[in-house]
Design a protein around this motif. Structure first.
Motif, PDB file in Angstrom:
ATOM      1  N   HIS A 135      -2.554  -1.957  24.028  1.00 57.59           N
ATOM      2  CA  HIS A 135      -3.029  -2.100  25.285  1.00 57.59           C
ATOM      3  C   HIS A 135      -2.136  -1.559  26.783  1.00 57.59           C
ATOM      4  CE1 HIS A 135      -7.160  -1.547  27.680  1.00 57.59           C
ATOM      5  NE2 HIS A 135      -7.072  -2.669  28.712  1.00 57.59           N
ATOM      6  N   LEU A 136      -1.224  -2.033  27.136  1.00 59.74           N
ATOM      7  CA  LEU A 136      -0.351  -1.938  28.327  1.00 59.74           C
ATOM      8  C   LEU A 136       0.804  -0.622  27.319  1.00 59.74           C
ATOM      9  CD1 LEU A 136       1.224  -5.043  28.131  1.00 59.74           C
ATOM     10  CD2 LEU A 136      -0.236  -3.997  30.577  1.00 59.74           C
ATOM     11  N   GLY A 137       0.511  -0.652  26.129  1.00 60.80           N
ATOM     12  CA  GLY A 137       1.440   0.574  25.402  1.00 60.80           C
ATOM     13  C   GLY A 137       0.028   2.249  26.497  1.00 60.80           C
ATOM     14  N   GLY A 138      -0.523   2.036  25.720  1.00 63.47           N
ATOM     15  CA  GLY A 138      -1.898   2.886  26.866  1.00 63.47           C
ATOM     16  C   GLY A 138      -1.189   2.987  27.768  1.00 63.47           C
ATOM     17  N   GLY A 139      -1.067   2.738  28.766  1.00 55.39           N
ATOM     18  CA  GLY A 139      -0.832   2.941  30.452  1.00 55.39           C
ATOM     19  C   GLY A 139      -1.601   2.476  31.123  1.00 55.39           C
ATOM     20  N   PRO A 140      -2.330   3.284  32.535  1.00 57.43           N
ATOM     21  CA  PRO A 140      -3.257   2.300  33.466  1.00 57.43           C
ATOM     22  C   PRO A 140      -4.692   2.666  32.536  1.00 57.43           C
ATOM     23  CG  PRO A 140      -1.473   3.334  34.635  1.00 57.43           C
ATOM     24  CD  PRO A 140      -1.055   3.981  33.754  1.00 57.43           C
ATOM     25  N   VAL A 141      -4.116   3.618  31.507  1.00 60.64           N
ATOM     26  CA  VAL A 141      -5.989   3.714  30.608  1.00 60.64           C
ATOM     27  C   VAL A 141      -5.605   2.929  29.402  1.00 60.64           C
ATOM     28  CG1 VAL A 141      -6.480   6.148  31.701  1.00 60.64           C
ATOM     29  CG2 VAL A 141      -5.228   5.791  29.189  1.00 60.64           C
ATOM     30  N   HIS A 171      -0.957  -6.573  36.931  1.00 62.77           N
ATOM     31  CA  HIS A 171      -1.318  -8.197  36.314  1.00 62.77           C
ATOM     32  C   HIS A 171      -0.501  -8.583  34.976  1.00 62.77           C
ATOM     33  CE1 HIS A 171      -2.524 -12.090  35.280  1.00 62.77           C
ATOM     34  NE2 HIS A 171      -3.145 -11.875  34.456  1.00 62.77           N
ATOM     35  N   PHE A 172      -0.934  -7.408  34.035  1.00 58.05           N
ATOM     36  CA  PHE A 172      -1.031  -7.466  32.640  1.00 58.05           C
ATOM     37  C   PHE A 172       0.634  -7.228  32.506  1.00 58.05           C
ATOM     38  CE2 PHE A 172      -5.597  -7.686  31.489  1.00 58.05           C
ATOM     39  CZ  PHE A 172      -5.120  -8.569  31.072  1.00 58.05           C
ATOM     40  N   THR A 173       1.567  -6.268  32.967  1.00 57.42           N
ATOM     41  CA  THR A 173       2.394  -5.692  33.299  1.00 57.42           C
ATOM     42  C   THR A 173       3.662  -7.167  33.647  1.00 57.42           C
ATOM     43  OG1 THR A 173       1.997  -4.126  35.103  1.00 57.42           O
ATOM     44  CG2 THR A 173       2.205  -3.837  32.827  1.00 57.42           C
ATOM     45  N   THR A 174       2.792  -7.449  34.946  1.00 55.72           N
ATOM     46  CA  THR A 174       3.437  -8.739  35.554  1.00 55.72           C
ATOM     47  C   THR A 174       3.880  -9.255  34.592  1.00 55.72           C
ATOM     48  OG1 THR A 174       3.432  -7.696  37.889  1.00 55.72           O
ATOM     49  CG2 THR A 174       3.959 -10.209  37.479  1.00 55.72           C
ATOM     50  N   THR A 175       2.686  -9.945  33.943  1.00 58.86           N
ATOM     51  CA  THR A 175       2.447 -11.326  32.889  1.00 58.86           C
ATOM     52  C   THR A 175       3.340 -10.489  31.178  1.00 58.86           C
ATOM     53  OG1 THR A 175       0.798 -11.588  33.915  1.00 58.86           O
ATOM     54  CG2 THR A 175       1.069 -12.372  31.768  1.00 58.86           C
ATOM     55  N   ARG A 212       6.642 -13.066  30.408  1.00 56.63           N
ATOM     56  CA  ARG A 212       6.821 -13.814  29.240  1.00 56.63           C
ATOM     57  C   ARG A 212       8.036 -13.014  28.739  1.00 56.63           C
ATOM     58  NH1 ARG A 212       2.606 -16.211  27.972  1.00 56.63           N
ATOM     59  NH2 ARG A 212       2.801 -16.199  25.741  1.00 56.63           N
ATOM     60  N   GLN A 213       8.226 -11.717  28.049  1.00 56.81           N
ATOM     61  CA  GLN A 213       9.682 -11.366  27.712  1.00 56.81           C
ATOM     62  C   GLN A 213      10.504 -12.422  28.240  1.00 56.81           C
ATOM     63  OE1 GLN A 213       7.178  -6.982  26.133  1.00 56.81           O
ATOM     64  NE2 GLN A 213       9.217  -6.526  27.440  1.00 56.81           N
ATOM     65  N   ARG A 214      11.134 -11.580  29.469  1.00 51.20           N
ATOM     66  CA  ARG A 214      11.938 -12.212  29.964  1.00 51.20           C
ATOM     67  C   ARG A 214      12.299 -14.175  28.942  1.00 51.20           C
ATOM     68  NH1 ARG A 214      10.448 -10.687  34.602  1.00 51.20           N
ATOM     69  NH2 ARG A 214      10.511  -8.912  35.170  1.00 51.20           N
ATOM     70  N   LEU A 245      10.078  -8.330  19.953  1.00 49.09           N
ATOM     71  CA  LEU A 245       9.245  -8.459  21.638  1.00 49.09           C
ATOM     72  C   LEU A 245       8.412  -8.714  22.283  1.00 49.09           C
ATOM     73  CD1 LEU A 245      11.175 -10.679  24.270  1.00 49.09           C
ATOM     74  CD2 LEU A 245      11.881  -8.031  24.523  1.00 49.09           C
ATOM     75  N   ARG A 246       7.790  -7.408  22.377  1.00 49.91           N
ATOM     76  CA  ARG A 246       6.430  -7.479  22.897  1.00 49.91           C
ATOM     77  C   ARG A 246       5.557  -8.482  22.344  1.00 49.91           C
ATOM     78  NH1 ARG A 246       8.433  -2.869  24.123  1.00 49.91           N
ATOM     79  NH2 ARG A 246       7.973  -1.350  22.618  1.00 49.91           N
ATOM     80  N   TRP A 247       5.432  -7.986  20.649  1.00 46.63           N
ATOM     81  CA  TRP A 247       4.033  -9.099  20.108  1.00 46.63           C
ATOM     82  C   TRP A 247       4.319 -10.740  20.698  1.00 46.63           C
ATOM     83  CZ3 TRP A 247       3.214  -5.390  15.479  1.00 46.63           C
ATOM     84  CH2 TRP A 247       2.384  -4.681  15.497  1.00 46.63           C
ATOM     85  N   SER A 248       5.745 -11.215  20.658  1.00 44.37           N
ATOM     86  CA  SER A 248       5.806 -12.075  20.512  1.00 44.37           C
ATOM     87  C   SER A 248       5.096 -12.658  21.563  1.00 44.37           C
ATOM     88  CB  SER A 248       6.856 -12.917  19.951  1.00 44.37           C
ATOM     89  OG  SER A 248       8.003 -12.201  21.310  1.00 44.37           O
ATOM     90  N   ALA A 249       5.479 -11.425  22.632  1.00 38.85           N
ATOM     91  CA  ALA A 249       5.101 -12.294  24.270  1.00 38.85           C
ATOM     92  C   ALA A 249       3.329 -12.319  24.974  1.00 38.85           C
ATOM     93  CB  ALA A 249       6.082 -11.493  25.197  1.00 38.85           C
TER      94      ALA A 249
END
Length: 99
Positions: free
Chosen positions: A28-34, A72-76, A80-82, A16-20
């Motif tokens: 990158h998002l999996g690493g959190g804010p860093v 921004h990226f987490t909202t995107t 996209r996942q939805r 799901l994540r990779w398709s979105a």
């Protein structure tokens, strides 16, 4: 059945994540804010995971996505996942063969 459970896990997470987002922004998002650097733990270099290659990949991901756009990226990602989930809602999976 283990195969069905594994398929469900991959479809519901990485698939799901990779398709979105694709693999690198997803990681990158999996690493959190860093970012990706927070996901890739520093380790002892070896032939299979040379530090120079790891550091180069981390730098390329950070150069591409930056470190100041996490919100921004987490909202995107969520939007996209939805959209992917909505598009697939109600569509059956093909039946596996029993070989």
């Amino acid at each position: 059945m283990v195969r069905d459970e594994l398929d469900l896990i991959v479809r519901s997470s990485l698939g799901l994540r990779w398709s979105a987002l694709g693999p690198f922004l997803g990681l990158h998002l999996g690493g959190g804010p860093v970012g990706y650097r927070g996901l890739v733990a520093p380790g002892v270099p070896d032939e299979e995971h040379p530090v120079m290659l790891r550091d180069k990949v981390v730098q390329l991901v950070e150069d591409t996505y930056g470190l100041n756009r996490y919100g921004h990226f987490t909202t995107t990602r969520d939007d996209r996942q939805r959209a992917v989930l909505d598009a697939l809602a109600g569509l059956p999976l093909p039946e596996p063969c029993n070989n």
